[in-house]
Design a protein around this motif. Structure first.
Motif, PDB file in Angstrom:
ATOM      1  N   TRP A 172       0.859  -1.000   0.101  1.00 47.59           N
ATOM      2  CA  TRP A 172       0.182   0.120   0.007  1.00 47.59           C
ATOM      3  C   TRP A 172       0.880   1.423  -0.015  1.00 47.59           C
ATOM      4  N   MET A 173       1.987   1.136   0.565  1.00 44.93           N
ATOM      5  CA  MET A 173       2.955   2.369   0.413  1.00 44.93           C
ATOM      6  C   MET A 173       3.509   2.452  -0.813  1.00 44.93           C
ATOM      7  N   LYS A 174       3.807   1.712  -1.373  1.00 40.10           N
ATOM      8  CA  LYS A 174       4.141   1.328  -2.948  1.00 40.10           C
ATOM      9  C   LYS A 174       3.034   1.986  -3.551  1.00 40.10           C
ATOM     10  N   LEU A 175       1.788   1.790  -3.658  1.00 34.14           N
ATOM     11  CA  LEU A 175       0.753   2.293  -4.486  1.00 34.14           C
ATOM     12  C   LEU A 175       0.725   3.859  -3.965  1.00 34.14           C
ATOM     13  N   ARG A 243      -1.002  15.433   0.451  1.00 33.42           N
ATOM     14  CA  ARG A 243      -0.406  16.634   0.232  1.00 33.42           C
ATOM     15  C   ARG A 243       0.004  16.670  -1.330  1.00 33.42           C
ATOM     16  N   ILE A 244       0.631  15.581  -1.908  1.00 35.34           N
ATOM     17  CA  ILE A 244       0.885  15.742  -3.228  1.00 35.34           C
ATOM     18  C   ILE A 244      -0.193  15.904  -4.371  1.00 35.34           C
ATOM     19  N   ILE A 245      -1.285  15.082  -3.884  1.00 33.77           N
ATOM     20  CA  ILE A 245      -2.445  15.458  -4.947  1.00 33.77           C
ATOM     21  C   ILE A 245      -3.136  16.664  -5.067  1.00 33.77           C
ATOM     22  N   ALA A 246      -2.909  17.302  -3.993  1.00 30.76           N
ATOM     23  CA  ALA A 246      -3.544  18.587  -3.854  1.00 30.76           C
ATOM     24  C   ALA A 246      -2.667  19.683  -4.849  1.00 30.76           C
ATOM     25  N   GLN A 247      -1.633  19.174  -5.333  1.00 32.65           N
ATOM     26  CA  GLN A 247      -0.882  20.161  -6.343  1.00 32.65           C
ATOM     27  C   GLN A 247      -1.282  19.655  -7.484  1.00 32.65           C
ATOM     28  N   MET A 248      -1.958  18.435  -7.968  1.00 28.19           N
ATOM     29  CA  MET A 248      -2.101  18.054  -9.246  1.00 28.19           C
ATOM     30  C   MET A 248      -3.412  18.545  -9.967  1.00 28.19           C
ATOM     31  N   THR A 249      -3.779  18.375 -10.947  1.00 31.70           N
ATOM     32  CA  THR A 249      -5.073  18.604 -11.597  1.00 31.70           C
ATOM     33  C   THR A 249      -6.010  17.426 -11.582  1.00 31.70           C
ATOM     34  N   ASN A 250      -7.318  17.667 -11.334  1.00 32.02           N
ATOM     35  CA  ASN A 250      -8.232  16.650 -11.429  1.00 32.02           C
ATOM     36  C   ASN A 250      -7.726  15.396 -12.518  1.00 32.02           C
ATOM     37  N   GLU A 251      -7.379  15.598 -13.643  1.00 29.09           N
ATOM     38  CA  GLU A 251      -7.040  14.891 -14.627  1.00 29.09           C
ATOM     39  C   GLU A 251      -6.083  13.869 -14.165  1.00 29.09           C
ATOM     40  N   GLU A 252      -4.973  14.703 -13.635  1.00 27.53           N
ATOM     41  CA  GLU A 252      -3.849  14.002 -13.291  1.00 27.53           C
ATOM     42  C   GLU A 252      -4.041  12.833 -12.135  1.00 27.53           C
ATOM     43  N   VAL A 253      -4.928  13.454 -11.246  1.00 31.00           N
ATOM     44  CA  VAL A 253      -5.417  12.589 -10.114  1.00 31.00           C
ATOM     45  C   VAL A 253      -6.228  11.158 -10.747  1.00 31.00           C
ATOM     46  N   LEU A 254      -6.922  11.636 -11.573  1.00 32.75           N
ATOM     47  CA  LEU A 254      -8.068  10.428 -12.074  1.00 32.75           C
ATOM     48  C   LEU A 254      -6.867   9.568 -12.860  1.00 32.75           C
ATOM     49  N   HIS A 257      -5.240   7.331 -10.266  1.00 27.61           N
ATOM     50  CA  HIS A 257      -6.097   6.445  -9.561  1.00 27.61           C
ATOM     51  C   HIS A 257      -6.362   5.162 -10.631  1.00 27.61           C
ATOM     52  N   ALA A 258      -6.467   5.485 -11.791  1.00 26.87           N
ATOM     53  CA  ALA A 258      -6.718   4.362 -12.753  1.00 26.87           C
ATOM     54  C   ALA A 258      -5.611   3.637 -12.911  1.00 26.87           C
ATOM     55  N   LEU A 259      -4.326   4.109 -12.748  1.00 22.00           N
ATOM     56  CA  LEU A 259      -3.104   3.377 -12.841  1.00 22.00           C
ATOM     57  C   LEU A 259      -2.950   2.362 -11.582  1.00 22.00           C
ATOM     58  N   MET A 260      -3.382   2.935 -10.473  1.00 23.58           N
ATOM     59  CA  MET A 260      -3.213   2.261  -9.264  1.00 23.58           C
ATOM     60  C   MET A 260      -4.284   1.007  -9.587  1.00 23.58           C
ATOM     61  N   VAL A 261      -5.622   1.253  -9.682  1.00 15.93           N
ATOM     62  CA  VAL A 261      -6.569   0.129  -9.942  1.00 15.93           C
ATOM     63  C   VAL A 261      -6.084  -1.033 -11.079  1.00 15.93           C
TER      64      VAL A 261
END
Length: 286
Positions: A172-175, A243-254, A257-261
């Motif tokens: 989970w830390m790797k993810l 903290r990190i995703i707060a600096q990313m765009t919504n598209e980047e976060v999505l 997430h898709a890569l993690m899944v």
């Protein structure tokens, strides 16, 4: 220039994380280490001889539950079972866990008490009073581990047992590092204070005067029933990743997430499943 983020998880971040811990982790990463502490701690100093048992940094009470479940029948009625934390939201979670357990018929949870304590001074605990100090996933996260160890030693009774666990590696830390795959310029790093490895924690304990030090590595896990909710939790609720995703765009976060899944599905194509990690547990005596 923007101020750099603090190297440790803040009080506010712990408060935000608390409800998520109750929902996702109560039966997860802390359970196996807590059971090991309850079993090996009893071998080092039987809970039948306990005076005060402290679940330091109690969170939702995995350590408390492991100790009471295994040993409540032989613990003297005079024993104090204390869930100690300095975060109000974490203590709310502990109290909710207590009510849930009692409602299920586990009345031994009625003997648990809460106490607001800062691990760095343990000011609410008397000197030489604690027979078992069980510290699950706390010491390697605090800003001043040497100060915390010294404070815990002060309140422990002579011959008392201290057990501390620290996460070494986990899937989970790797993810949780996956945002860097989409935004390499935003490095995700876990909190660290130089008191995590077996060598480091041993040196800290030796320097504080503890004896009979041993470090045992065990496996732990994070169970999950859905890929989507697991990855959302890891992205949005783990403080360093949030903290990190707060600096990313919504598209980047999505995309993250898709890569993690996608990767978790490839690792574990059948549900339910569990992510795996490794934990060091250090034991010693005052």
């Amino acid at each position: 220039m923007a101020a750099s983020a603090p190297p440790h998880i803040t009080h506010t971040e712990w408060s935000t994380l608390a409800p998520a811990i109750i929902q996702h982790i109560t039966a997860g990463p802390g359970v196996a280490p807590a059971k090991h502490m309850a079993e090996h701690g009893d071998e080092l100093l039987p809970f039948s001889e306990a005076t005060t048992v402290v679940d330091m940094g109690c969170g939702p009470g995995q350590v408390t539950n492991a100790v009471l479940e295994a040993h409540h029948a032989k613990m003297p009625a005079s024993v104090q079972m204390i869930g100690a934390d300095n975060n109000a939201q974490m203590m709310v979670g502990y109290t909710m866990r207590q009510k849930t357990e009692v409602d299920k018929g586990n009345t031994y949870w009625q003997r648990a008490k809460t106490l607001e304590v800062d691990i760095h001074d343990c000011a609410a605990l008397p000197d030489d009073s604690v027979s078992h100090m069980l510290c699950g996933f706390v010491l390697f996260l605090v800003p001043e581990p040497a100060k915390a160890i010294s404070a815990m030693k002060r309140v422990m009774a002579p011959g008392g047992v201290l057990a501390v666990s620290s996460l070494q590696t986990s899937e989970w830390m790797k993810l949780s590092m996956y945002p860097s795959k989409i935004r390499p310029d935003l490095a995700v790093s876990g909190p660290g204070n130089g008191c995590s490895s077996a060598e480091d924690v041993t040196n800290h304990l030796k320097n504080s005067g503890f004896k009979d030090i041993e470090v045992i590595q065990i496996e732990n896990y994070m169970e999950f029933n859905e890929y989507d909710s697991l990855c959302r939790f890891l992205l949005t609720k783990l403080p360093m990743t949030a903290r990190i995703i707060a600096q990313m765009t919504n598209e980047e976060v999505l995309k993250t997430h898709a890569l993690m899944v996608e990767d978790v599905k490839s690792w574990y194509p059948t549900l339910p499943a569990r992510l795996v990690g490794k934990v060091n547990i250090a034991y010693c005596r005052k």
